[in-house]
Design an enzyme around this catalytic site. Sequence first.
Site, PDB file in Angstrom:
ATOM      1  N   ASP A 213       2.112  -2.520   8.058  1.00 35.67           N
ATOM      2  CA  ASP A 213       2.808  -1.484   7.283  1.00 35.67           C
ATOM      3  C   ASP A 213       4.106  -2.043   6.694  1.00 35.67           C
ATOM      4  O   ASP A 213       5.014  -2.395   7.441  1.00 35.67           O
ATOM      5  CB  ASP A 213       3.084  -0.300   8.226  1.00 35.67           C
ATOM      6  CG  ASP A 213       3.577   0.943   7.508  1.00 35.67           C
ATOM      7  OD1 ASP A 213       3.988   0.843   6.341  1.00 35.67           O
ATOM      8  OD2 ASP A 213       3.562   2.018   8.135  1.00 35.67           O
ATOM      9  N   HIS A 309      -4.867   5.486   0.709  1.00 39.16           N
ATOM     10  CA  HIS A 309      -3.412   5.627   0.702  1.00 39.16           C
ATOM     11  C   HIS A 309      -2.739   4.696  -0.309  1.00 39.16           C
ATOM     12  O   HIS A 309      -1.853   5.122  -1.048  1.00 39.16           O
ATOM     13  CB  HIS A 309      -2.878   5.376   2.117  1.00 39.16           C
ATOM     14  CG  HIS A 309      -1.405   5.534   2.264  1.00 39.16           C
ATOM     15  ND1 HIS A 309      -0.758   6.746   2.141  1.00 39.16           N
ATOM     16  CD2 HIS A 309      -0.433   4.621   2.521  1.00 39.16           C
ATOM     17  CE1 HIS A 309       0.544   6.578   2.330  1.00 39.16           C
ATOM     18  NE2 HIS A 309       0.770   5.292   2.556  1.00 39.16           N
TER      19      HIS A 309
END
Length: 393
Positions: A213, A309
């Site tokens: 991330d 996403h």
Amino acid sequence: NLLLGGAAAGAGAAALVGGDALLRAAGGGEPAAAPEPPFGGRTVAFHGRHQAGIATPPQAHARFIALDLEGGTDRGAVRRLLRLLSDDAARLTAGEAALADTEPELAHDPAGLTVTFGFGRGLVERVDPAAVPEWLGPLPEFGRDRLSERWCGGDLLLQVCADDPVSVSHAARMLTKDSRAFARVRWVQEGFRRARGAQPAGATMRNLMGQVDGTTNPAPGTPDFADLVWHRGGGGAGAAWLRHGSALVVRRIAMDLDEWDRLDRPGREEAVGRRLSDGAPLTGGGEHDEPDFEAVGALGFPVIPEYAHIRRARSADPAERIFRRAYNYEDTEGAGLVFAAFQADVTRQFVPIQRRLDELDLLNEWVTAIGSAVFAVPPGCGPDGFVGETLFA
Ligand code: HEM
């Protein structure tokens, strides 16, 4: 260093060296390699054009503390408070005890401590109502948000980060103690990443869903980063005080890890559009290679799903980007992300991205925003100044 070198040379080699070292340590009780020098003495400069803790490589531990000003804290008192806290922060980040530090020994190993100040709408209004940027206040409502008041808002934010949790704790205690006559704590959020040294420096963090991330993020120190993150002082006469500052959105985003556990690996990778193993796009290459959003699989479907996403978070407008500096959280109620994003203009950058994600994002099945706050981040200050001084100019 030996171990880190091994890890950089190849994960397999590192595993071998690590395993061997473990065996030797277990057998003879001898340390396998020279110990790393302690990093507790490492300091990050507090003074400068920009506040530290934004372009600073994220330290392992963070505490976000939101304070509300007491009713009697007028413009003059806010100024005294900011002077006091800037003085504390300057000393503590240098590894020196704060004035009236009751545990001065705890200040000696700052471990890369930074203290970053953010101002909520309430503080700016109290000092100079004409200086409130249009975006400073609650975000527009998003349909999927399930916000709880206890994680929202705040007049003054202290973002305290360091590679050692004791450094964070001590700095947070000194700063909140010195705030007591002026403000009370509204909420506190703890965040963590991997311990310093657990992975090679510069490795992208993993969140608690196991995803890499932070891959696609503007790089600190580049003109691109400067354009996206630092405020230029424009946008109305009243915003000049924010020049070289920024804006910070803090969202507490809960993860439903039990539901996530039920999803198979391909499903997990498709939700984001990247591989779990190394964070590379599903269309191939390495972590930092560009995803190919046009690629289709054997059945003619996009390899990176339409609602993945990374597809939904990306805009065709290069100005519509943010700098993410998030931390994991875990408490008795669950786990998630203290999503912290810096940008020059919240309305222009964070909001349109969040609108798209709110509308459609495969990840929404497992993540829910439960807290939200927006802060204006003033520029840094010199040794004789204090953070926020430009607001009083
Ligand atoms: C990318 C996870 C919330 C904006 C990513 C990536 C992951 C991820 C794994 C891919 C790697 C990377 O580039 O970092 C999550 C999780 C979230 C979350 C688990 C919630 C718990 C958000 C929110 C925003 C956001 C709230 C902004 C409103 C982005 C952006 C990218 C990204 C801009 C880069 C997209 C690109 O490749 O251009 N996120 N994210 N994310 N995320 Fe999130």
